[in-house]
Design an enzyme around this catalytic site. Structure first.
Site, PDB file in Angstrom:
ATOM      1  N   SER A 130       0.838  -1.201   0.000  1.00  0.00           N
ATOM      2  CA  SER A 130       0.000   0.000   0.000  1.00  0.00           C
ATOM      3  C   SER A 130       0.878   1.259   0.000  1.00  0.00           C
ATOM      4  O   SER A 130       1.625   1.483  -0.953  1.00  0.00           O
ATOM      5  CB  SER A 130      -0.964  -0.046   1.189  1.00  0.00           C
ATOM      6  OG  SER A 130      -1.979   0.909   1.053  1.00  0.00           O
ATOM      7  N   HIS A 165      -3.938  -1.918  -4.489  1.00  0.00           N
ATOM      8  CA  HIS A 165      -5.343  -2.293  -4.265  1.00  0.00           C
ATOM      9  C   HIS A 165      -6.176  -2.115  -5.537  1.00  0.00           C
ATOM     10  O   HIS A 165      -7.340  -1.699  -5.476  1.00  0.00           O
ATOM     11  CB  HIS A 165      -5.951  -1.437  -3.139  1.00  0.00           C
ATOM     12  CG  HIS A 165      -5.129  -1.389  -1.898  1.00  0.00           C
ATOM     13  ND1 HIS A 165      -4.746  -2.512  -1.201  1.00  0.00           N
ATOM     14  CD2 HIS A 165      -4.586  -0.326  -1.221  1.00  0.00           C
ATOM     15  CE1 HIS A 165      -4.028  -2.164  -0.145  1.00  0.00           C
ATOM     16  NE2 HIS A 165      -3.904  -0.844  -0.145  1.00  0.00           N
TER      17      HIS A 165
END
Length: 234
Positions: A130, A165
């Site tokens: 992330s 993501h």
């Protein structure tokens, strides 16, 4: 001068100890390290050095063939010389998720950005999930400011941009595609949860997936106001 022939490596992770139970991507990272029992430093800056996050890392890596540690900057104790020595002795620097913009700001205040570039040039494997994937590129797709947005900032060790993501968070895919199509972000790499990608000197050299259907994508403007999206198969 690089210390060995595997300098300049960055791994983007679509998972790991914080999201997965099988440890597949973390085992893959350890297998990329330059020695059998690597020193692995977790950097939870993007989460504000969340103690629970650090404890999860230590718990996940304590039983593996490695020497785990945590670098906390919000309660920093080391002086500049000690901090540099500590980071440069690591085989793997593993950066956690959270707020990408805050991460970069705190690193720069403490000079960690420069130290990580030095470590990269000396052969340390840099990796993360992330925000810990976003930070290595020239720009990234992030929710650092609340809504999904583009951040034309990063360490620049990877050319172009990164979007994590890609398959799991609503709005990620169309928002990143718009940013690349408009030129707000340069062409780059989008990573599904469950995938991993290794870059050597800025070029993708390995891709893996812990589950069927998880991919790395190359996303580039098509010159007609849109983008082309190419799957890089694990």
């Amino acid at each position: 001068m690089p210390l060995h022939d595997e300098s300049g490596r960055v791994a983007l992770l679509g998972g790991g100890f914080s999201t997965d139970t099988d440890g597949v991507l973390d085992d893959w990272v350890l297998g990329l390290a330059r020695r059998p029992r690597p020193k692995v430093c977790f950097v939870p800056t993007a989460s504000g050095d969340a103690e629970g996050y650090a404890e999860r890392f230590l718990g996940a890596f304590a039983g593996r063939e490695c020497e785990p540690s945590v670098l906390r900057l919000f309660r920093r104790e080391a002086d500049d010389a000690s901090l540099r020595a500590f980071l440069l002795e690591q085989d793997v620097v593993y950066v956690g998720g959270g707020n990408t913009a805050n991460l970069l700001a705190v690193w720069r205040v403490h000079g960690v950005d420069r130290l990580l570039v030095e470590a990269y040039e000396r052969g340390t494997l840099l990796c993360g999930i992330s925000a810990g994937a976003n930070c290595w590129a020239r720009g990234s797709h992030t929710d650092s400011f609340g809504p999904l947005a583009f951040l034309p900032d990063g360490l620049g060790l990877l050319p172009g941009s990164v979007c994590p993501h890609y398959d799991s968070e609503p709005g990620r895919r169309p928002s990143y595609r718009r940013a690349v199509a408009s030129g707000a972000l340069p062409a780059g790499w989008a990573l599904d949860d469950g995938a991993g990608a290794l870059f050597t000197d800025g070029v993708v050299t390995r891709t893996v997936a812990r589950e069927v259907g998880a991919h790395l994508y190359r996303v580039e403007p098509d010159g007609r106001g849109g983008v082309t999206e190419t799957v890089v198969l694990p």
